[in-house]
Scaffold this motif. Structure first.
Motif, mmCIF file in Angstrom:
data_model
loop_
_atom_site.group_PDB
_atom_site.id
_atom_site.type_symbol
_atom_site.label_atom_id
_atom_site.label_comp_id
_atom_site.label_asym_id
_atom_site.label_seq_id
_atom_site.Cartn_x
_atom_site.Cartn_y
_atom_site.Cartn_z
ATOM 1 N N LEU A 100 36.718 23.540 -0.325
ATOM 2 C CA LEU A 100 36.411 24.952 -0.122
ATOM 3 C C LEU A 100 35.452 25.141 1.053
ATOM 4 C CD1 LEU A 100 36.794 27.837 -1.290
ATOM 5 C CD2 LEU A 100 34.727 27.426 -2.644
ATOM 6 N N GLY A 101 34.650 24.117 1.365
ATOM 7 C CA GLY A 101 33.719 24.215 2.484
ATOM 8 C C GLY A 101 34.409 24.493 3.800
ATOM 9 N N ALA A 102 35.661 24.047 3.931
ATOM 10 C CA ALA A 102 36.403 24.279 5.172
ATOM 11 C C ALA A 102 36.742 25.747 5.374
ATOM 12 C CB ALA A 102 37.683 23.445 5.182
ATOM 13 N N THR A 103 36.668 26.554 4.309
ATOM 14 C CA THR A 103 37.004 27.976 4.420
ATOM 15 C C THR A 103 35.773 28.848 4.623
ATOM 16 O OG1 THR A 103 36.861 28.469 2.036
ATOM 17 C CG2 THR A 103 38.928 27.523 2.845
ATOM 18 N N VAL A 104 34.599 28.219 4.651
ATOM 19 C CA VAL A 104 33.345 28.974 4.766
ATOM 20 C C VAL A 104 32.667 28.630 6.082
ATOM 21 C CG1 VAL A 104 31.093 29.433 3.738
ATOM 22 C CG2 VAL A 104 33.068 28.964 2.259
ATOM 23 N N SER A 105 32.216 29.622 6.793
ATOM 24 C CA SER A 105 31.515 29.390 8.058
ATOM 25 C C SER A 105 30.022 29.632 7.886
ATOM 26 C CB SER A 105 32.060 30.311 9.158
ATOM 27 O OG SER A 105 31.748 31.648 8.877
ATOM 28 N N GLY A 106 29.247 29.056 8.795
ATOM 29 C CA GLY A 106 27.814 29.276 8.757
ATOM 30 C C GLY A 106 27.447 30.737 8.894
ATOM 31 N N ALA A 107 28.274 31.471 9.620
ATOM 32 C CA ALA A 107 28.018 32.901 9.779
ATOM 33 C C ALA A 107 28.061 33.625 8.436
ATOM 34 C CB ALA A 107 29.052 33.511 10.727
ATOM 35 N N ALA A 108 28.934 33.137 7.531
ATOM 36 C CA ALA A 108 29.019 33.756 6.209
ATOM 37 C C ALA A 108 27.738 33.544 5.423
ATOM 38 C CB ALA A 108 30.208 33.174 5.449
ATOM 39 N N PHE A 280 31.159 19.547 1.185
ATOM 40 C CA PHE A 280 31.246 20.996 1.390
ATOM 41 C C PHE A 280 30.459 21.397 2.636
ATOM 42 C CE2 PHE A 280 29.729 25.309 1.006
ATOM 43 C CZ PHE A 280 30.749 26.021 0.387
ATOM 44 N N LEU A 281 29.214 20.905 2.747
ATOM 45 C CA LEU A 281 28.361 21.247 3.880
ATOM 46 C C LEU A 281 28.927 20.713 5.196
ATOM 47 C CD1 LEU A 281 24.855 20.603 2.273
ATOM 48 C CD2 LEU A 281 25.846 22.822 2.883
ATOM 49 N N ILE A 282 29.477 19.485 5.151
ATOM 50 C CA ILE A 282 30.067 18.900 6.367
ATOM 51 C C ILE A 282 31.246 19.738 6.839
ATOM 52 C CG2 ILE A 282 31.325 16.916 7.284
ATOM 53 C CD1 ILE A 282 29.595 15.147 5.477
ATOM 54 N N LEU A 283 32.135 20.079 5.907
ATOM 55 C CA LEU A 283 33.320 20.873 6.275
ATOM 56 C C LEU A 283 32.922 22.272 6.732
ATOM 57 C CD1 LEU A 283 35.883 19.839 3.500
ATOM 58 C CD2 LEU A 283 35.811 19.123 5.892
ATOM 59 N N MET A 284 31.894 22.829 6.097
ATOM 60 C CA MET A 284 31.417 24.139 6.526
ATOM 61 C C MET A 284 30.874 24.062 7.952
ATOM 62 S SD MET A 284 28.691 26.723 4.677
ATOM 63 C CE MET A 284 27.235 25.791 5.166
#
Length: 356
Positions: A100-108, A280-284
């Motif tokens: 799920l981390g791949a679908t979340v950006s730092g901007a979010a 999650f954090l890495i993919l984000m």
């Protein structure tokens, strides 16, 4: 013509033991297929609901939990099924959270704003203090009261497991706290979407509610999913902030016990920083840097949903209603009231901070 083995002079065996990885997957297969079967039926019922009413009144994820728990009431899986069911409920769900981390950006994350981020920290602190006060008021020992309070305020079993060695909790206290948390956690997952509908919350508010109240990180997916992917992403981010509070809380508890903390066992890193949170954090981070192509996101989200559906079925199959009885009435009352407390704090946060 068959030749003899060069070193022994005998023909090689064609029926030797299977390699260890194949044996392990063989043990997992029955339980995984059982969970997948329950998940498939739940998805089929959701499709029927959609065809009849234009939208599902009860999401497939919720149906899967209820079906699994219903089956468990009448049948306890044997050792043939247990490994695969546990794998589905835990490992498969953790993989879904990691992806799920791949679908979340730092901007979010930054979109939550500093006020909401500080509010999340405040909710955790108040929930721990309030939960501990409730435990002591009900006559629980200090260590037991802390276990229940931290489990409710942060991340359920993982928080209990991390805090236990810091405060030198007894094994029986840890088992009782975890036993009831497992059952109460399912109830919270089922209540969040219902409360969101009753109060008319949008996707962001449902996500914040799920992130602030649901115990385990993976279960946030199930609680927020009925409100859509935005709710899931928001819930995951909010819950991530709660999980990151575990380290400071353990440190603070250790410092508050100077006479014992020095010789106490340290909580395992895997409890304070689970592998799926790290992934999650890495993919984000990769998504925020634009290194994950947009084209892979739709199938990735579909895969996350499918894995979560199977995992929810496995989670339901693992629920043991007798755990409530074993935990004892005082522990049950404190855990329930602590959950109610963090629910009230979460609703207050949503009303005061998020726009109408």
């Amino acid at each position: 013509m068959t030749t003899a083995h060069p070193s022994t002079g005998t023909r090689p065996s064609l029926t030797g033991p299977l390699p260890a990885p194949l044996r392990r997957w063989g043990r997992l297969l029955p339980g995984v297929l059982l969970s997948a079967g329950v998940g498939a039926v739940a998805f089929g019922l959701q499709v029927i609901e959609t065809a009849l009413f234009a939208h599902p009144w009860i999401e497939g994820l919720v149906i899967a939990i209820l079906m699994g728990a219903g089956i468990r009431l009448f049948w306890t899986p044997s050792s043939l099924w247990t490994p695969g069911v546990q794998f589905s409920a835990k490992t498969l769900l953790e993989v879904a959270v990691a992806l799920l981390g791949a679908t979340v950006s730092g901007a979010a994350v930054m979109a939550l704003g500093p006020v909401l981020l500080l509010a999340i920290v405040g909710v955790v602190v108040l929930a721990i203090l309030g939960g501990y006060a409730l435990g002591r008021a009900f006559g629980l020992p200090p260590a037991m009261a802390l276990l229940v309070a931290c489990g409710n305020a942060i991340c359920g079993n993982s928080a209990i497991a991390a805090v236990a060695p810091v405060i030198e909790a007894e094994g029986e206290d840890v088992a009782a706290a975890i036993g009831f948390t497992a059952v109460l956690g399912i109830l919270v997952v089922l209540l969040v979407p219902a409360i969101g509908v009753m109060l008319g919350f949008d996707a962001v508010k449902v996500g914040v509610l799920a992130g602030l109240t649901v115990y385990a990180v993976p279960q946030v997916l199930a609680a927020a999913a009925p409100a859509g992917m935005l709710a899931v992403q928001t819930g995951a981010i909010v819950k991530l902030v709660r999980v990151l509070m575990l380290g400071p809380v353990c440190l603070a508890l250790g410092l508050m016990r100077p006479g014992k903390a020095q010789g106490a066992r340290r909580p395992k890193l895997k409890h304070m920083a689970p592998w799926f949170i790290i992934v999650f954090l890495i993919l984000m981070g990769l998504r925020s840097a634009g290194l994950i192509p947009e084209v892979v996101l739709p199938p990735l989200q579909a895969g996350v949903t499918a894995m979560t559906l199977v995992a929810m079925a496995g989670l339901g199959l693992m629920v043991d209603p007798r755990a409530v009885v074993r935990a004892g009435p005082r522990v049950a009352a404190v855990a329930a009231l602590s959950a109610l407390l963090i629910g009230v704090l979460a609703l207050a946060t949503i009303v005061l901070i998020l726009p109408a």
